[in-house]
Write a protein that holds these residues in place. Structure first.
Motif, PDB file in Angstrom:
ATOM      1  N   LEU A 170       0.822  -1.213   0.000  1.00  0.00           N
ATOM      2  CA  LEU A 170       0.000   0.000   0.000  1.00  0.00           C
ATOM      3  C   LEU A 170       0.857   1.265   0.000  1.00  0.00           C
ATOM      4  O   LEU A 170       0.484   2.276  -0.601  1.00  0.00           O
ATOM      5  CB  LEU A 170      -0.942   0.000   1.209  1.00  0.00           C
ATOM      6  N   ILE A 171       2.008   1.211   0.665  1.00  0.00           N
ATOM      7  CA  ILE A 171       2.931   2.344   0.641  1.00  0.00           C
ATOM      8  C   ILE A 171       3.438   2.582  -0.776  1.00  0.00           C
ATOM      9  O   ILE A 171       3.462   3.717  -1.261  1.00  0.00           O
ATOM     10  CB  ILE A 171       4.090   2.108   1.617  1.00  0.00           C
ATOM     11  N   CYS A 172       3.845   1.511  -1.452  1.00  0.00           N
ATOM     12  CA  CYS A 172       4.406   1.641  -2.804  1.00  0.00           C
ATOM     13  C   CYS A 172       3.337   1.930  -3.847  1.00  0.00           C
ATOM     14  O   CYS A 172       3.617   2.605  -4.843  1.00  0.00           O
ATOM     15  CB  CYS A 172       5.167   0.373  -3.185  1.00  0.00           C
ATOM     16  N   MET A 181      -7.877   0.971  -7.835  1.00  0.00           N
ATOM     17  CA  MET A 181      -8.943   0.168  -8.430  1.00  0.00           C
ATOM     18  C   MET A 181      -8.405  -0.978  -9.282  1.00  0.00           C
ATOM     19  O   MET A 181      -9.181  -1.794  -9.781  1.00  0.00           O
ATOM     20  CB  MET A 181      -9.847   1.064  -9.285  1.00  0.00           C
ATOM     21  N   LYS A 182      -7.092  -1.038  -9.457  1.00  0.00           N
ATOM     22  CA  LYS A 182      -6.500  -2.099 -10.280  1.00  0.00           C
ATOM     23  C   LYS A 182      -6.329  -3.384  -9.459  1.00  0.00           C
ATOM     24  O   LYS A 182      -5.808  -3.346  -8.344  1.00  0.00           O
ATOM     25  CB  LYS A 182      -5.145  -1.645 -10.836  1.00  0.00           C
ATOM     26  N   LYS A 183      -6.776  -4.495  -9.998  1.00  0.00           N
ATOM     27  CA  LYS A 183      -6.636  -5.778  -9.321  1.00  0.00           C
ATOM     28  C   LYS A 183      -5.239  -6.363  -9.521  1.00  0.00           C
ATOM     29  O   LYS A 183      -4.763  -7.138  -8.719  1.00  0.00           O
ATOM     30  CB  LYS A 183      -7.704  -6.751  -9.829  1.00  0.00           C
ATOM     31  N   ASN A 184      -4.593  -5.970 -10.607  1.00  0.00           N
ATOM     32  CA  ASN A 184      -3.247  -6.451 -10.892  1.00  0.00           C
ATOM     33  C   ASN A 184      -2.246  -5.591 -10.118  1.00  0.00           C
ATOM     34  O   ASN A 184      -2.120  -4.394 -10.365  1.00  0.00           O
ATOM     35  CB  ASN A 184      -2.982  -6.361 -12.406  1.00  0.00           C
ATOM     36  N   GLN A 185      -1.534  -6.181  -9.172  1.00  0.00           N
ATOM     37  CA  GLN A 185      -0.621  -5.415  -8.329  1.00  0.00           C
ATOM     38  C   GLN A 185       0.516  -4.801  -9.135  1.00  0.00           C
ATOM     39  O   GLN A 185       0.941  -3.673  -8.848  1.00  0.00           O
ATOM     40  CB  GLN A 185      -0.058  -6.297  -7.215  1.00  0.00           C
ATOM     41  N   ARG A 186       0.998  -5.505 -10.119  1.00  0.00           N
ATOM     42  CA  ARG A 186       2.095  -4.985 -10.935  1.00  0.00           C
ATOM     43  C   ARG A 186       1.672  -3.703 -11.643  1.00  0.00           C
ATOM     44  O   ARG A 186       2.417  -2.714 -11.676  1.00  0.00           O
ATOM     45  CB  ARG A 186       2.527  -6.044 -11.961  1.00  0.00           C
ATOM     46  N   ALA A 187       0.456  -3.696 -12.197  1.00  0.00           N
ATOM     47  CA  ALA A 187      -0.058  -2.500 -12.875  1.00  0.00           C
ATOM     48  C   ALA A 187      -0.301  -1.371 -11.880  1.00  0.00           C
ATOM     49  O   ALA A 187      -0.048  -0.200 -12.174  1.00  0.00           O
ATOM     50  CB  ALA A 187      -1.351  -2.842 -13.623  1.00  0.00           C
TER      51      ALA A 187
END
Length: 425
Positions: A170-172, A181-187
């Motif tokens: 969450l910090i990054c 709102m993005k489910k993909n953490q990388r995105a």
């Protein structure tokens, strides 16, 4: 289409529109200013719409009144590309003699003030929007209300669902609405990196038309990231970047970069709190260095969640920046401001929320764990004992705000321990 996530600023904006003829919404690029304005607006003019931009600019010079016609409140988005709109709106507000007429949003890059002749005093209200707090993005349970802690003498009761791994992410990721709102953490993590890239490549130069070096901008951001939560002078930041600089760099130049970054809401330093003390201890009044969002710091340093998990000190430092973002958002809703405290003897308090009615709360930010919580509580009690309560109120509460921890509770000494994942305004 993604649903609109309610923002703390929604009710503040409604209040401003009740009180003022026009409201300018300011804040970092991509923090959601236009989306929030659209939610409140009855009609909208998109000045930068490619299909109508040339026509809009022509009308701004020949028939500006037509651009202002529409149901109110009327949102003027990207108003700064035609700065003459400011004076036209001021004139229109004067003659309509009614509040809640216009909202102005746009790029964080300010308008050309040479084309503005009136300050807007008495007609315009200003409101600052920040990136999302954990409560706005849905990560905080909101079980503990900061407002209730000010209004009532009660014990906090709530839980947090954020563990260490999630905290680092969450910090990054930061509080950027699209990223949340993005489910993909990388995105989601890419949003902050692209933001920093845009700041360095163009925004820092567009702010005042002065060309600034992208590499130098990034080095200054990295130095700022390493000095977050401290009162590092410009000379320290300059020393950090000198190894990669040619001779001739001055503190004046570095300060000009910092000022530009402030104007586009990349950094937001925190002023010192000056209470009435029982002793004559000198209070250090230097501002504390912070980014507006913790993800700017991690993106500038080129680090991600796993790097933070491997480095608890940096994790704690970045947590402090996230906590200040959230506390500032919540304090705005309570008609208050957030300060830091530091005196000549080295006593520091991370955050003091001071409301306009004179109430205030003392807060120390800690990652978590019994040892750090005990240290934070000791600091809070020591500062509280120094305050002259004959000349000002006693603190409404003392709180250790933790990054991790399952439950909120009050210690026997009265100090509250509240996970950041349980807090709301």
């Amino acid at each position: 289409m993604n649903e609109y996530r309610p923002r703390v600023i929604d009710s503040l904006l409604a209040d401003k529109l009740e009180a003022m003829g026009a409201v300018l919404i300011e804040g970092p690029k991509f923090c959601g200013k236009t989306t929030t304005g659209e939610k409140m607006a009855k009609s909208i003019l998109y000045m930068a719409d490619p299909a109508t931009k040339e026509r809009n600019l022509a009308m701004a010079s020949t028939n500006i009144k037509r651009l202002l016609a529409g149901d109110t409140p009327r949102l003027i988005d990207e108003w700064q590309i035609a700065p003459q709109l400011w004076d036209a709106i001021r004139f229109e507000v004067d003659h309509r003699r009614d509040d809640g007429q216009f909202m102005l949003t746009g790029s964080a890059v300010p308008a050309d003030t040479s084309q503005i002749f009136h300050s807007g005093t008495g007609r315009f209200g200003w409101i600052k929007m920040r990136t999302m707090s954990l409560w706005e993005s849905g990560e905080s349970t909101g079980d503990v209300s900061l407002g209730q802690l000010f209004r009532k003498d009660e014990r906090p009761d709530g839980e947090s669902k954020i563990n260490t791994d999630e905290l680092a992410f969450l910090i990054c990721r930061g509080g950027w609405p699209k990223a949340s709102m993005k489910k993909n953490q990388r995105a989601a993590l890419m949003e902050a990196r692209e933001y920093v890239e845009a700041v360095c490549r163009s925004d820092v130069s567009r702010v005042d038309g002065i060309s600034r070096n992208p590499e130098r901008t990034l080095r200054i951001l990295r130095s700022y990231a390493r000095n977050q939560g401290g009162q590092a002078p410009v000379s320290t930041i300059m020393a950090d970047i000198m190894a990669n600089e040619a001779s001739g760099l001055t503190e004046f130049t570095v300060q000009s970069y910092i000022n530009a970054l402030k104007r586009i809401f990349v950094i937001e330093d925190m002023a010192a709190w000056c209470p009435n003390l029982r002793s004559k201890t000198a209070i250090r009044t230097s501002d504390t260095r912070y980014f507006t969002d913790p993800s700017i710091g991690t993106a500038a340093l080129g680090i991600g969640p796993e790097d933070l998990l491997d480095d608890p000190n940096t994790l704690g430092q970045m947590l402090e920046t996230m906590a200040m973002r959230d506390l500032r958002i919540y304090a705005d809703a309570l008609d208050g401001q957030v300060y830091h405290y530091r005196d000549k003897n080295g006593l520091e308090c991370d955050a003091v929320i001071h409301l306009r009615n004179g109430r205030y709360g003392l807060i120390e930010v800690k990652l978590g764990g019994d040892t750090l919580i005990e240290s934070g509580a000791a600091t809070l009690k020591k500062l509280a004992s120094k305050i002259d309560t004959d000349k000002m109120k006693a603190p409404s509460f003392m709180m250790v705000l933790t990054g991790i921890g399952e439950y909120a509770y009050a210690r026997e000494d009265g100090v509250m321990v509240v996970p950041i994942g349980s807090l709301k305004p």
